[in-house]
Scaffold this active site. Sequence first.
Site, short mmCIF file in Angstrom:
data_model
loop_
_atom_site.label_atom_id
_atom_site.label_comp_id
_atom_site.label_asym_id
_atom_site.label_seq_id
_atom_site.Cartn_x
_atom_site.Cartn_y
_atom_site.Cartn_z
N GLY A 10 0.94 -1.14 -0.12
CA GLY A 10 -0.24 -0.07 0.11
C GLY A 10 0.81 1.14 0.01
O GLY A 10 1.68 1.35 -0.97
N VAL A 39 3.34 -4.06 8.24
CA VAL A 39 4.27 -3.44 7.60
C VAL A 39 4.30 -1.95 7.54
O VAL A 39 3.44 -1.62 6.99
CB VAL A 39 4.54 -3.85 6.32
CG1 VAL A 39 5.77 -3.16 5.40
CG2 VAL A 39 4.51 -5.65 6.34
N SER A 50 6.28 19.92 -9.24
CA SER A 50 5.12 20.81 -9.53
C SER A 50 4.23 19.91 -10.45
O SER A 50 2.89 19.84 -10.71
CB SER A 50 5.43 22.27 -10.14
OG SER A 50 6.41 21.92 -11.28
N LYS A 75 4.66 24.46 -1.89
CA LYS A 75 6.06 24.32 -2.15
C LYS A 75 6.38 25.03 -3.23
O LYS A 75 5.95 24.69 -4.34
CB LYS A 75 6.67 22.98 -2.21
CG LYS A 75 8.18 22.66 -2.51
CD LYS A 75 8.49 21.47 -2.88
CE LYS A 75 9.91 21.15 -3.37
NZ LYS A 75 10.15 19.94 -3.67
N GLY A 450 12.73 15.15 -15.71
CA GLY A 450 11.90 15.98 -14.75
C GLY A 450 12.47 17.28 -14.60
O GLY A 450 11.97 18.18 -14.18
#
Length: 511
Positions: A10, A39, A50, A75, A450
């Site tokens: 998950g 876990v 962004s 941010k 990126g």
Amino acid sequence: MISTVVIVGGGTAGWMTATYLKAAFGDRVGVTLVESARVPSIGVGEATFSTVRHFFDYLGLDETEWMPRCSASYKLGIRFEGWRAPGHHFYHPFERLPVADGFNLAEWWLRLGDPAEGFDRQCYITPWLCEARRSPRALDGSLFASGLDGPLGRSTLAEQRDQFPYAYHFDADLLAVFLAEYGRDRGVRHVRDDVVGAGQDERGWLTCVRTREHGELTGDLFIDCTGFRGLLINKTLGETFTSFQDVLPNNRAVSLRVPRRDPERMNPYTTATAADAGWIWNIPLFERDGTGYVYSDAHCTPDEAERALRDLVAPGRDDLEANHIAIRVGRNERSWVRNCVAIGLSSAFVEPLESTGIFFIQHGIEQLIKYFPDARWDPVARDRYNDAVAHAVDGVKEFLCLHYRAAGRDDTPYWKEAGTRPVPDGLAERLTVARSMLLDENAVYPRYHGFETYSWNTMLLGLGQIPAAPRAALAHLDPARAHAEFARVRETARRLVAALPSCHEYLATIN
């Protein structure tokens, strides 16, 4: 036809994958996510790119829906403290450089800039907003950067043409809880159980995962989101993991969740502060700060790292629980093997310095949709996926190596070693170019990873790697337009600082 997907694990990676698949395919593909209640997730507070807004918009989520549930904040960039010298700082913003007569302002700054003031404040608006703790949105919700607001719809990273001016900080555990609820409401089958093994056919392909209480969970495609354990991709399928420890120094972290003394003093940026054996992060969430020390255990013990972190961010708060993490730095040779795809930490991780963890998850998911298999299991699609993931990770590796090689510090054994470590061949060539001139689009890592050219040059200039001379052409150009651009940046920054609310003031209106 691939009709069933089983996600093992998950956390942020598992639930981002599950919800995105549901948003993309609806009920045409069945999605089961199995995770153990025993876990723990590693997430302690996350900073992002962004570009993550494409993920939330793809799911049809507005900021007002998910941010309050995840203690999220804005941010605008990263503040680097002490990387060049003690007391020095600069910002790496989400903002492209303005251009005058074909040359960006960083190029013009080399000729016209004031060396007594940081290049970032002269070339960018964002540092002014950061230092004034301003929100990127006005109290009416409008974005300060005109023309960039509004929902993106079902768009992807490849479709981002403009630089959006902010990303997010959020509590990763709360985001996983939020996305789990979102996913279950849309048909994701959620199984809480321990995975004790996996079944394979005569070819070595996965047929099921075996659970302690629910028996066998069968599927066509299996997605490994088990973190650094790599339960399926490494432990079951035996895929080779390539370490980056030869070029990146850090392999451990310790984190603390710290109440903010003054909740309203919320910085709209991540801080990365150079320390004796690594660096310390500060991620301001709406209700607290996420902090941590990323370090090399060759230069610092876990106890020493925890004490240094506490002394800096939480003096007198020995009651705060520390989370120690061993970091697996590197990537799998292939993230897609047979009918298994690894996403998140089970695929690759560098370190949290430029907030690439969520980006790698998002990129991996988008590439999976792009190259989603059918009954033919076309090896070309698989190989294209593996190339795209590998190139993105390797590009980030180069970019982070630049941070350490170009940093001005050499005052501790750690920083002496960090500045002399080997670098990838491509980066060595780029650093040679940077000694003569700023990098252009032909001189940065050429595959999608990126980070744009402005990011590479921002780090070089901020770390003190100044080219030997400005570009010669600038001496023959009229500088009037460049002067006007510098003045526009300063005037726009002053106007926005005066007009925008504080980050906390705005977020209080949606929480």
